[in-house]
Design an enzyme around this catalytic site. Structure first.
Site, PDB file in Angstrom:
ATOM      1  N   ASP A   1       4.878   0.546   0.376  1.00 37.53           N
ATOM      2  CA  ASP A   1       3.909  -0.021  -0.762  1.00 37.53           C
ATOM      3  C   ASP A   1       4.823  -0.586  -1.781  1.00 37.53           C
ATOM      4  O   ASP A   1       4.074  -1.002  -3.108  1.00 37.53           O
ATOM      5  CB  ASP A   1       3.013   1.018  -1.205  1.00 37.53           C
ATOM      6  CG  ASP A   1       3.614   2.238  -2.220  1.00 37.53           C
ATOM      7  OD1 ASP A   1       4.556   2.423  -1.859  1.00 37.53           O
ATOM      8  OD2 ASP A   1       2.744   2.769  -2.899  1.00 37.53           O
TER       9      ASP A   1
ATOM     10  N   ASP B   1       6.909   0.826  -4.269  1.00 36.54           N
ATOM     11  CA  ASP B   1       7.036   1.173  -5.457  1.00 36.54           C
ATOM     12  C   ASP B   1       8.421   2.088  -5.632  1.00 36.54           C
ATOM     13  O   ASP B   1       8.735   2.505  -6.657  1.00 36.54           O
ATOM     14  CB  ASP B   1       5.868   2.193  -5.947  1.00 36.54           C
ATOM     15  CG  ASP B   1       5.819   3.421  -4.965  1.00 36.54           C
ATOM     16  OD1 ASP B   1       6.536   3.405  -4.242  1.00 36.54           O
ATOM     17  OD2 ASP B   1       5.068   4.336  -5.239  1.00 36.54           O
TER      18      ASP B   1
ATOM     19  N   ASP C   1       9.877   0.295   0.067  1.00 37.41           N
ATOM     20  CA  ASP C   1       9.302   1.241   1.056  1.00 37.41           C
ATOM     21  C   ASP C   1       7.852   0.733   1.158  1.00 37.41           C
ATOM     22  O   ASP C   1       7.691  -0.444   0.786  1.00 37.41           O
ATOM     23  CB  ASP C   1       9.162   2.852   0.307  1.00 37.41           C
ATOM     24  CG  ASP C   1       8.017   2.773  -0.855  1.00 37.41           C
ATOM     25  OD1 ASP C   1       7.760   1.897  -1.591  1.00 37.41           O
ATOM     26  OD2 ASP C   1       7.617   3.642  -1.121  1.00 37.41           O
TER      27      ASP C   1
ATOM     28  N   SER D   1       2.221   5.131   1.127  1.00 33.93           N
ATOM     29  CA  SER D   1       3.618   4.599   0.728  1.00 33.93           C
ATOM     30  C   SER D   1       4.673   4.699   1.890  1.00 33.93           C
ATOM     31  O   SER D   1       4.575   3.917   2.737  1.00 33.93           O
ATOM     32  CB  SER D   1       3.960   5.883  -0.333  1.00 33.93           C
ATOM     33  OG  SER D   1       5.182   5.610  -0.953  1.00 33.93           O
TER      34      SER D   1
END
Length: 443
Positions: free
Chosen positions: A243, A245, A241, A102
């Site tokens: 990834d 999400d 960010d 992430s």
């Protein structure tokens, strides 16, 4: 031993459990569990990742373990975490796996699972995988090995899905949008979605090299995006960010619009008001008061999108999120999706014919100060009577005007002291005084 945390398995690459050897065993263990629970003889797993260099190694190890257990694998390549969740459902796979850490630096990585419905894997299945990891990797029948295939148009499928959540009769032709891709998983699909809907897109940090993910960019470092929006005279900025999400927005004046602002917009400015909103214990008190004024129910969950999702499902609501930019709209997606969250705000902008800053006019967050107290050894601050007394006095001082939150970090020996209220100086002084008290009593 349980390897799973609240958001899968995460750590520094090369150190247990984020090693090629463990990923191989994990793939095999997960494959064995899926073979037992799948209604078909050859279970299917969708496997994607972000842009970290170590992702390629972990991908190879995981797919080898899964194939050895008799599982068929669809390789997606670098794609946002919510894209893997969506494609797991769309392809009727038995599970999805994401290789990502992430918003963490490039040297970290992680592995998390989705169920066939594109939701976080149930704890019961995680427990089964943990138990299977205790056994040796043993291949019984080479005739029943699985195969891996690359899904050719994974990007295109996800782009079309994102666009389908935006009203068909709307477009973005009059907007200039700066998109900060964090050199992460959305570097390709992020700008493409907004371009295909008609916007003029200026893409930043969309050239990943495996080591620059989240580096001075993205939703955790939006400073350069703020400058770029003003420089290009853009209508807004969008920061993902690593990834994708999480999402943070920037208005045309370079001001940040965080997760609390986004929830405020979706709850009070959209044509169709949600039945209720789920925030977290970190959600600003100003959001709670604004939603009460708008007659929109609001509840707080623990920090983490897993807990927001749980609260939404328990209340049969669809909209929730965190100040960090994890926004869930369960009528659109099964998990937090940065692109889809941005599209929902853009939908409100178009239907109201308003600029982003106009949608949050009059909504001002209370000053909030967070102090992290690093300890040599973790302690429970509520086990110390003198500290409890100080906390109670602080809460009485803030009653009706603010709040206090003391919580332990789940990943490191840190106590987080958060104070929020309507007076910046009071909040700052109180936060630092309480943090010093925690530090003193822990010594």
């Amino acid at each position: 031993m349980s390897y799973f945390g609240t958001d899968g398995i995460r750590g520094k690459f090369g150190e247990m459990p984020i090693t090629p050897e463990f990923a191989l065993k994990l793939g095999f263990a997960a494959g064995k569990v899926l073979k037992r629970t799948s209604p078909i003889n050859k279970p299917i797993v969708v496997l994607g990742k972000d842009t970290r260099l170590s992702g390629y190694i972990l991908e190879s190890a995981l797919q080898a373990g899964l194939n050895a257990a008799g599982v068929y694998v669809h390789l997606l390549g670098p794609l946002p975490t919510p894209a893997i969740a969506h494609l797991t459902r769309a392809l009727h796979a038995d599970a999805g796996i994401v290789i990502s850490a992430s918003h963490n630096p490039y040297f970290d990585n992680g592995i998390k699972f989705f169920s066939g419905e594109g939701k976080k894997l149930p704890d019961s299945l995680q427990d089964e995988i943990n138990q299977e990891l205790e056994h040796e990797l043993h291949i019984e029948d080479t005739a029943n090995l699985g195969k891996s295939v690359r899904l050719i148009d994974a990007n295109g499928r996800y782009i079309e899905f994102c666009k389908s959540t935006f009203p068909y009769h709307f477009d973005l032709r009059n907007l200039t949008i700066v998109v900060d891709c964090a050199n992460g998983a959305a570097y390709n699909v992020g700008p493409s979605v907004f371009r295909e809907l008609g916007a003029k897109v200026i893409a930043l940090y969309n050239d990943p090299n495996g080591m620059n993910i989240n580096e001075h960019c993205g939703s955790t470092h939006p400073e350069n995006l703020q400058k770029a929006v003003v420089h290009y005279k853009a209508d807004l900025g969008i920061a993902f960010d690593g990834d994708a999400d999480r999402v943070i927005l920037v208005d045309k004046f370079g001001e940040l619009v965080d997760g609390d602002h986004i929830l405020y917009i979706l709850a009070t400015q959209a044509k169709k008001k949600p039945a209720g909103i789920v925030g977290t214990v970190m959600s600003n008190m100003a959001l709670e008061l604004a939603l009460a004024k708008a007659d929109v129910p609001f509840i707080r969950a623990k920090v983490g999108d897993r807990y927001v999702l749980q609260a939404l499902e328990e209340n049969d609501w669809v909209t929730g999120g965190e100040p960090s930019g994890h926004i869930l709209t369960l009528d659109k997606s099964t998990t937090g999706d940065a692109i889809i969250a941005a599209l929902q705000v853009l939908t409100v902008m178009v239907e109201q014919n308003k600029a982003l800053h106009e949608l949050v006019t009059g909504f001002e967050l209370f000053p909030q100060v967070l102090v992290n107290v690093r300890l040599d050894q973790m302690m429970d601050p509520y086990s110390v009577p003198a500290l409890v007394s100080e906390f109670e006095q602080a809460e009485a001082q803030l009653k009706g005007r603010g709040r206090l939150l003391i919580r332990k970090s789940g990943t490191e020996p840190v106590i987080r002291v958060m104070v929020e209220g309507d007076n910046q100086k009071e909040v700052t002084d109180l936060a630092h005084r309480l943090a010093e008290s925690v530090r003193t009593h822990a010594a």
